[in-house]
Design an enzyme around this catalytic site. Structure first.
Site, PDB file in Angstrom:
ATOM      1  CG  ASP A   1      -4.281  -1.816   0.232  1.00 13.14           C
ATOM      2  OD1 ASP A   1      -3.631  -2.372   0.713  1.00 13.14           O
ATOM      3  OD2 ASP A   1      -4.500  -0.409   0.479  1.00 13.14           O
TER       4      ASP A   1
ATOM      5  CB  SER B   1      -0.661  -0.067   1.500  1.00 11.38           C
ATOM      6  OG  SER B   1      -1.728   1.543   0.870  1.00 11.38           O
TER       7      SER B   1
END
Length: 305
Positions: free
Chosen positions: A155, A42
């Protein structure tokens, strides 16, 4: 002759808290510690990608100069796959990372993403750096997913928030990991809130957007819900509920993964009052990243020297 041990740096997920990674890297460099391998999840994939590409100076200069209004202007709203399309944001990052191939970076690099249909953890080691970063950052419900090689990616923090395992697999003998989930929830956060008598002068951008609606509601006369709000704890917004729920998931997954795949040194910046989108507070996050390295100074000295 003894072989030089290879050092891996695992940068964890954490939205706006991720600017602390910049402070961590700067503090490590000042101690003469330079990783041979960088992996990120991320926001850790973004900062780690900029570092591996030699563009950390440009990224730091930009993030320390943005205001909340800048963050707001970068939010291209949509209802297709997420709240934010991300085109404006990643067009900006593209000035630093575009056309860079992962295989050609000066430092070996990898990013973590999650395949939406199966929940599989994917390691992004080849192809365009910006595309890998965007996939790793595609927070469900907030940023639109990325389609790569026929798979829909979101993510990586859902499956591997602190990618120690990837560093090991790429050949790291020692791993320094940065976990941004510490201090987000639980007793530390509650004690922090009790100590804060004066609220922050500059609320998050989402708070500014909703404050007008809140004030209008409070001005209504004779509404029994207003009395009830004063007597009972207020219900958080749907945005805060969703983001806090993701924080809980990532914190639990991070602790589980780190228990089974521990780092040699775990650095834990504490930023409990940071909201998901507080990207304009970079200087605070960077300073805490440096402070977190200082707190682990004795262990770094023992393990890495």
């Amino acid at each position: 002759m003894r072989r030089k041990l290879r050092l891996g740096l695992a940068l964890g997920s954490g939205s706006a808290r991720g600017w602390a990674h910049i402070g961590v890297i700067r503090a490590l460099e000042e101690r003469g510690i330079k990783p041979d391998i960088v992996c990120g999840t991320s926001i850790g994939a973004l900062v780690g990608g900029a570092y591996a590409a030699g563009e950390l100076d440009r990224l730091e200069k930009w993030v320390t100069g943005i205001a909340w209004t800048t963050v707001l202007r970068l939010m291209d709203l949509t209802w297709r796959g997420g709240l934010i399309r991300g085109t404006r944001l990643f067009t900006l990052f593209g000035t630093m990372l575009a056309d860079r191939e992962i295989d050609e970076l000066p430092i070996p690099y990898g990013a973590i993403a999650t395949e939406l249909q199966s929940g599989r953890e994917l390691w992004l080691r080849h192809g365009k750096l910006l595309e890998a970063v965007r996939a790793s950052c595609a927070m469900p419900g907030l940023l639109t997913p990325v389609v790569r090689d026929g798979a829909v990616l979101v993510d990586g923090g859902l499956v591997n928030p602190v990618p120690v395992s990837m560093c090991r697999a790429l050949g790291a003998d020692l791993v320094v990991a940065v976990d941004l989930s510490w201090g987000k929830l639980g007793p530390y956060r509650r004690s922090k809130e009790r100590r804060e008598v004066v609220p922050r002068d500059e609320p998050s951008w989402i708070g500014r957007m909703t404050s007008k609606l809140t004030r209008r509601k409070e001005r209504r006369q004779g509404d029994p819900s207003i009395v009830k709000q004063e007597e009972e704890p207020s219900i958080p917004s749907i945005f805060n509920v969703f983001m806090t729920a993701l924080d809980i998931v990532e914190m639990r997954v991070a602790r589980s993964r780190l228990a089974g795949e521990p780092a040699d040194v775990l650095i834990t910046p504490l930023l409990p009052d940071f909201a998901t989108m507080d990207f304009h507070r970079a200087e605070e996050a960077i300073a805490e990243g440096r402070a977190a390295v200082d707190r682990m100074g004795p262990l770094l000295q023992q393990v890495l020297y």
